[in-house]
Scaffold this motif. Sequence first.
Motif, PDB file in Angstrom:
ATOM      1  N   LEU A 147       4.322  19.977 -79.964  1.00 41.43           N
ATOM      2  CA  LEU A 147       3.385  19.212 -80.788  1.00 41.43           C
ATOM      3  C   LEU A 147       4.125  18.261 -81.721  1.00 41.43           C
ATOM      4  O   LEU A 147       3.670  17.136 -81.956  1.00 41.43           O
ATOM      5  N   MET A 148       5.256  18.700 -82.242  1.00 42.30           N
ATOM      6  CA  MET A 148       6.043  17.847 -83.116  1.00 42.30           C
ATOM      7  C   MET A 148       6.543  16.626 -82.352  1.00 42.30           C
ATOM      8  O   MET A 148       6.505  15.500 -82.856  1.00 42.30           O
ATOM      9  N   ASP A 153      -0.442  16.997 -85.225  1.00 36.50           N
ATOM     10  CA  ASP A 153      -0.310  17.948 -86.324  1.00 36.50           C
ATOM     11  C   ASP A 153      -1.495  18.901 -86.370  1.00 36.50           C
ATOM     12  O   ASP A 153      -2.644  18.472 -86.477  1.00 36.50           O
ATOM     13  N   PHE A 154      -1.212  20.194 -86.263  1.00 35.10           N
ATOM     14  CA  PHE A 154      -2.212  21.250 -86.410  1.00 35.10           C
ATOM     15  C   PHE A 154      -1.642  22.325 -87.327  1.00 35.10           C
ATOM     16  O   PHE A 154      -0.449  22.623 -87.263  1.00 35.10           O
ATOM     17  N   ASN A 170       0.989  27.503 -73.402  1.00 35.95           N
ATOM     18  CA  ASN A 170       1.743  26.250 -73.377  1.00 35.95           C
ATOM     19  C   ASN A 170       0.980  25.199 -74.169  1.00 35.95           C
ATOM     20  O   ASN A 170      -0.199  25.380 -74.510  1.00 35.95           O
ATOM     21  N   VAL A 171       1.638  24.092 -74.444  1.00 31.44           N
ATOM     22  CA  VAL A 171       1.049  23.091 -75.334  1.00 31.44           C
ATOM     23  C   VAL A 171      -0.171  22.421 -74.725  1.00 31.44           C
ATOM     24  O   VAL A 171      -1.144  22.115 -75.440  1.00 31.44           O
ATOM     25  N   ASN A 172      -0.184  22.208 -73.418  1.00 29.52           N
ATOM     26  CA  ASN A 172      -1.354  21.573 -72.806  1.00 29.52           C
ATOM     27  C   ASN A 172      -2.582  22.458 -72.900  1.00 29.52           C
ATOM     28  O   ASN A 172      -3.695  21.987 -73.195  1.00 29.52           O
ATOM     29  N   ASP A 173      -2.389  23.752 -72.664  1.00 23.34           N
ATOM     30  CA  ASP A 173      -3.503  24.685 -72.805  1.00 23.34           C
ATOM     31  C   ASP A 173      -3.974  24.755 -74.262  1.00 23.34           C
ATOM     32  O   ASP A 173      -5.172  24.887 -74.529  1.00 23.34           O
ATOM     33  N   PHE A 174      -3.029  24.662 -75.193  1.00 23.73           N
ATOM     34  CA  PHE A 174      -3.409  24.684 -76.598  1.00 23.73           C
ATOM     35  C   PHE A 174      -4.272  23.476 -76.948  1.00 23.73           C
ATOM     36  O   PHE A 174      -5.298  23.610 -77.626  1.00 23.73           O
ATOM     37  N   THR A 183     -10.503  23.670 -85.844  1.00 24.73           N
ATOM     38  CA  THR A 183      -9.119  23.446 -86.281  1.00 24.73           C
ATOM     39  C   THR A 183      -9.094  22.735 -87.644  1.00 24.73           C
ATOM     40  O   THR A 183      -8.206  21.935 -87.921  1.00 24.73           O
ATOM     41  N   LYS A 184     -10.068  23.049 -88.469  1.00 22.64           N
ATOM     42  CA  LYS A 184     -10.122  22.464 -89.806  1.00 22.64           C
ATOM     43  C   LYS A 184      -9.687  23.491 -90.831  1.00 22.64           C
ATOM     44  O   LYS A 184      -9.965  24.678 -90.705  1.00 22.64           O
ATOM     45  N   VAL A 185      -8.991  23.030 -91.864  1.00 23.34           N
ATOM     46  CA  VAL A 185      -8.574  23.910 -92.954  1.00 23.34           C
ATOM     47  C   VAL A 185      -9.367  23.563 -94.207  1.00 23.34           C
ATOM     48  O   VAL A 185      -9.814  22.424 -94.355  1.00 23.34           O
TER      49      VAL A 185
END
Length: 197
Positions: A147-148, A153-154, A170-174, A183-185
Amino acid sequence: MNSLKRAFHKKQQAEKILRELQLIEKWNEIGDCFVVGATAYDLIVTPDIDLETFCEEINPARIMKELAVLLGNPNVLELKYYDYSKSDFNGHYFKLVYQVQEVHWTIDMWLFSNTREGALSRDIVPFMKETLTMETREIILDIKEALMKKKQDFSSVFIYQAVLEFGVNNVNDFLEWTITHNTKVPYHWRPKSMYLN
């Protein structure tokens, strides 16, 4: 060097910084301080350290006085304070930037009331330490690093949730997972197994 070894070296650097600045000792003077987040789980990719402190009487000025002394350290580049007590975060935030050679470490420090409820990293530390395996730790680190590189950015809590509760590996599945999940904070993740305790 794989992601596990890179994270191990960063953890050693983080511990050295905490010892040098005596941050845990300073925070323990006013409450109960916990190392949380990636530093607590041995999952550091970006140079960040997270602390949460809980106390009876909130007095930001008291800790700022202690932290301000650190500005005399030539490696401390920045110290900031934000009052988020009227927001969803419901706490007080302190940010310190520390330079190691050419690397800038961000130290995020939250001060909360003992009665505060909601999204607290402190609460999932025992679960994470007990649940993480070498395999899941490497998957999480690889996703973080990917992701970096993608400049996406998550908050790490969503990566932990996706891997540990939904089997993402893996990143694609994520990235697919994020389409259908929050995915909100601020976000208070309570792992399902914690409800059984």
